[in-house]
Design an enzyme around this catalytic site. Structure first.
Site, mmCIF file in Angstrom:
data_model
loop_
_atom_site.group_PDB
_atom_site.id
_atom_site.type_symbol
_atom_site.label_atom_id
_atom_site.label_comp_id
_atom_site.label_asym_id
_atom_site.label_seq_id
_atom_site.Cartn_x
_atom_site.Cartn_y
_atom_site.Cartn_z
ATOM 1 N N LYS A 147 0.691 -1.313 -0.068
ATOM 2 C CA LYS A 147 0.044 -0.022 -0.054
ATOM 3 C C LYS A 147 0.956 1.370 -0.010
ATOM 4 O O LYS A 147 0.698 2.158 -0.946
ATOM 5 C CB LYS A 147 -0.823 0.002 1.077
ATOM 6 C CG LYS A 147 -1.811 1.145 1.252
ATOM 7 C CD LYS A 147 -2.810 0.963 2.662
ATOM 8 C CE LYS A 147 -3.653 2.169 2.659
ATOM 9 N NZ LYS A 147 -4.462 1.984 3.935
ATOM 10 N N GLY B 280 -4.594 -1.884 5.074
ATOM 11 C CA GLY B 280 -3.919 -3.311 4.599
ATOM 12 C C GLY B 280 -4.572 -4.540 4.911
ATOM 13 O O GLY B 280 -4.741 -5.430 4.307
ATOM 14 N N ARG B 281 -5.080 -4.821 6.071
ATOM 15 C CA ARG B 281 -5.400 -5.967 6.486
ATOM 16 C C ARG B 281 -7.132 -6.305 5.979
ATOM 17 O O ARG B 281 -7.434 -7.208 6.180
ATOM 18 C CB ARG B 281 -5.474 -6.258 8.189
ATOM 19 C CG ARG B 281 -6.201 -5.111 8.544
ATOM 20 C CD ARG B 281 -5.756 -4.815 10.332
ATOM 21 N NE ARG B 281 -6.230 -3.557 11.178
ATOM 22 C CZ ARG B 281 -5.469 -2.708 11.120
ATOM 23 N NH1 ARG B 281 -4.389 -2.659 10.383
ATOM 24 N NH2 ARG B 281 -6.181 -1.659 11.851
ATOM 25 N N GLU C 153 -4.362 -6.636 15.015
ATOM 26 C CA GLU C 153 -3.958 -5.061 14.563
ATOM 27 C C GLU C 153 -5.017 -4.080 14.667
ATOM 28 O O GLU C 153 -4.802 -2.829 14.615
ATOM 29 C CB GLU C 153 -3.237 -5.302 13.033
ATOM 30 C CG GLU C 153 -2.480 -3.958 12.745
ATOM 31 C CD GLU C 153 -1.594 -4.294 11.400
ATOM 32 O OE1 GLU C 153 -0.537 -4.539 11.540
ATOM 33 O OE2 GLU C 153 -2.382 -3.975 10.466
ATOM 34 N N HIS D 114 -3.541 -32.965 18.411
ATOM 35 C CA HIS D 114 -2.604 -33.858 18.746
ATOM 36 C C HIS D 114 -1.074 -32.919 19.217
ATOM 37 O O HIS D 114 0.055 -33.113 19.491
ATOM 38 C CB HIS D 114 -2.137 -34.592 17.539
ATOM 39 C CG HIS D 114 -3.003 -35.639 17.530
ATOM 40 N ND1 HIS D 114 -2.919 -36.886 18.020
ATOM 41 C CD2 HIS D 114 -4.040 -35.584 16.567
ATOM 42 C CE1 HIS D 114 -4.062 -37.627 17.390
ATOM 43 N NE2 HIS D 114 -4.559 -36.844 16.678
#
Ligand code: F6P
Length: 551
Positions: free
Chosen positions: A209, A269-270, A355, A386
């Site tokens: 960005k 951005g996210r 964030e 596990h």
């Protein structure tokens, strides 16, 4: 703009505190004994996604108060403000309009009086055109060979989202196209990738960005040098494309103007995978599938905007998560997809949630005085059973867990899928029921344990149970459903930010480390030495240098 309201001062918050202290305190098993209708009452279905939240510690009154908390905090006006392009990212004076990227309603979306939809449509067309050219073999490299490999170079939102989606939708991948993601400044990342690819047939998408992120620019430089060595500087240029909100920086880097895909500062951005940041997705699965993916998210947007809160999946999920974080002190959430393809979903969600809401100052500029973002972690089932399930079942930390699974598999038989789903079902049941002393004792006697063995082993075989879980079942992992699921979690995050009264769309917390790294670099290079550091930091720098001289 929606008002700034401290949630702790609302009537609903106080009512919830009293309700939990005076009227609740039942275990999940007791709640199910009291009300056989819980599953019907506390579940929801939206766009082929089914949410069971009956294995949480609520009764109808808890839910009613949580819903009034949403109204007390003016959630309806916050939703309206976001979708209509108000500058709700006030610390950066920006609108928050990732929803416009998947808007197919023909409705205009305005920022400062300008309709942004024509520009969004222009970039959608650019993505379509590019990916279609790739798929018909019209994109060629410096030697004239057809491009068959895409390398996405980016980090954070410019990596996690597209990487997660490409992996999730691998089943729909266009034949003959391979995809790689490089993010880390650790040279091994780019090194291992370049080893696998052919320079003549690979294209590099430099996704950033800001176009000034150290990791991305450095990886792009290394790639350019590698490609120039294999061809020439000029020839290398046609292999580089940029996705950015900073055209000037991309051009200055040497990317041809016609090779730049634009996105805008109103896309965080996210939340950017719906923009040209998703170019790698369209290249990998084809534009039609990418279009369906966007439309799936749009379906969830419409649901979020229009459904009454009591039937609104993102709102319900956000409120119940707040119940555990703020009223039961459980400040972490495990994301457990029983879906091989959702391997990267937990790490993608870490950025979206932490964030966004990892903040401690409220919208009035004061310390928030409440817990905000949970710590998000997780891994695919059954692998996680596990590894860390021991802690979830018998550890000292309570972990609200979100289980996710498709009813219909993409590969293999229903019989084999049933084995996977039996684990999914069994775990949520086990986490609720546990295994109490009496039951363990009976079982040990039946298995003919001696009384000495019983005395010794009994405490270790008890499971407290009573751990809350959410089950998200979806019909099958399709592009539409994945779009829905991602938008669901995005909106859940938004709702929590509104209720906690924090700014969810900036990320100043990532800056300090970046600044200090810039100071440490010349010292590691031996160009400077600073007395500003504490003794530990100084000691580490010296130790690195010493280890190198000892080689
Ligand atoms: O450092 C955090 C961050 O700013 C994220 O918010 C963002 O997704 C990532 O870095 C990458 O930024 P850019 O796309 O500008 O390279």
């Amino acid at each position: 703009m929606y008002p700034s309201i401290s949630p702790q001062n609302t009537n609903a918050w106080k009512a919830l505190e009293a309700h939990i202290m005076l009227e609740m305190g039942f275990t999940l098993e007791e709640l199910f004994e009291q009300d056989q209708e819980r599953f019907r009452k506390f579940s929801l279905e939206v766009n082929d996604i089914f949410l069971d939240f009956s294995k949480t510690h609520i009764v109808q009154k808890t839910l009613d108060i949580l819903l009034s908390l949403a109204y007390n905090c003016e959630l309806p006006s916050a939703i309206q403000a976001m979708f209509s392009g108000e500058k709700i990212n006030q610390t950066e004076n920006r609108a928050v309009l990732h929803t416009a990227l998947r808007n197919f309603s023909d409705e205009p979306v305005f920022i400062d009086g300008d309709d942004i939809m024509p520009e969004i449509q222009r970039v959608r067309d650019q993505i379509k055109d590019f990916s279609e050219k790739l798929h018909v073999g019209a994109l060629t490299g410096y030697s004239g060979k057809k491009i068959d490999t895409i390398v996405n170079i980016g980090i954070g939102g410019s990596d996690l989202g597209p990487k997660m989606v490409c992996n999730a939708l691998k089943h729909y991948a266009v034949e003959g196209i391979s995809i790689h993601f490089v993010s880390n400044i650790d040279n091994s990342d780019i090194h291992e990738t370049l080893k696998q690819i052919n320079p003549e047939t690979s294209l590099f998408l430099i996704v950033s960005k800001t176009f000034n992120t150290q990791e991305t620019i450095s990886n792009a430089q290394v790639t350019r040098e590698w490609l120039s060595k294999n061809s020439s500087k000029e020839a290398a240029k046609q292999h580089f494309f940029a996705v950015t909100a900073n055209n000037e920086a991309a051009e200055a880097f040497g990317i041809n103007t016609e090779n730049i895909f634009r996105f805008w500062d109103f896309i965080g951005g996210r939340f950017s995978l719906w923009s040209a940041v998703g170019l790698s997705i369209a290249c990998y699965i084809g534009y039609d599938h990418f279009d369906k993916f966007l439309r799936g998210a749009h379906q969830m947007d419409k649901h979020f905007q229009t459904a009454p809160f009591k039937e609104n999946m993102p709102v319900i999920m956000a409120l119940l998560s707040i119940l555990y974080i703020n009223f039961h002190d459980m400040n972490n959430e495990a994301i457990l997809p029983y879906d091989y393809y959702l391997k990267y979903f937990p790490s993608y969600l870490q950025q979206v949630v932490m964030e966004s809401n990892g903040k401690s100052v409220n919208r009035l500029g004061y310390y928030a005085e409440l817990s905000t973002s949970p710590i998000i972690w997780g891994e695919v089932g059954t692998n996680s059973q596990h590894s860390f399930f021991q802690l979830i079942h018998q550890g000292t930390v309570k972990v609200p867990a979100i289980f996710m699974a498709p009813a219909i598999p993409l590969n293999g038989s229903i019989e084999r899928h049933n084995i996977l789903l039996s684990n999914f079902i069994a775990q949520t049941e086990a986490l609720m029921r546990g295994k109490q002393e009496e039951e363990v004792l009976q079982e040990m006697k039946k298995k003919k344990y001696s009384s000495e063995e019983i005395d010794k082993l009994l405490p270790y075989k008890i499971f407290d149970g009573d751990s809350p879980t959410f089950s998200l079942l979806y019909k099958k992992l399709t592009p539409e459903i994945l779009g829905n699921l991602i938008a669901l979690f995005e909106h859940r995050t938004f709702v929590q930010g509104v209720i906690w009264n924090i700014y969810s769309f900036d990320q100043f917390g990532v800056e300090l480390g970046k600044e200090l790294a810039k100071e440490a670099l010349p010292e590691l290079e031996g160009k400077e030495s600073s007395s500003k550091h504490d003794v530990s930091t100084k000691g580490l720098i010296e130790k690195i240098k010493k280890l190198r001289t000892e080689q």
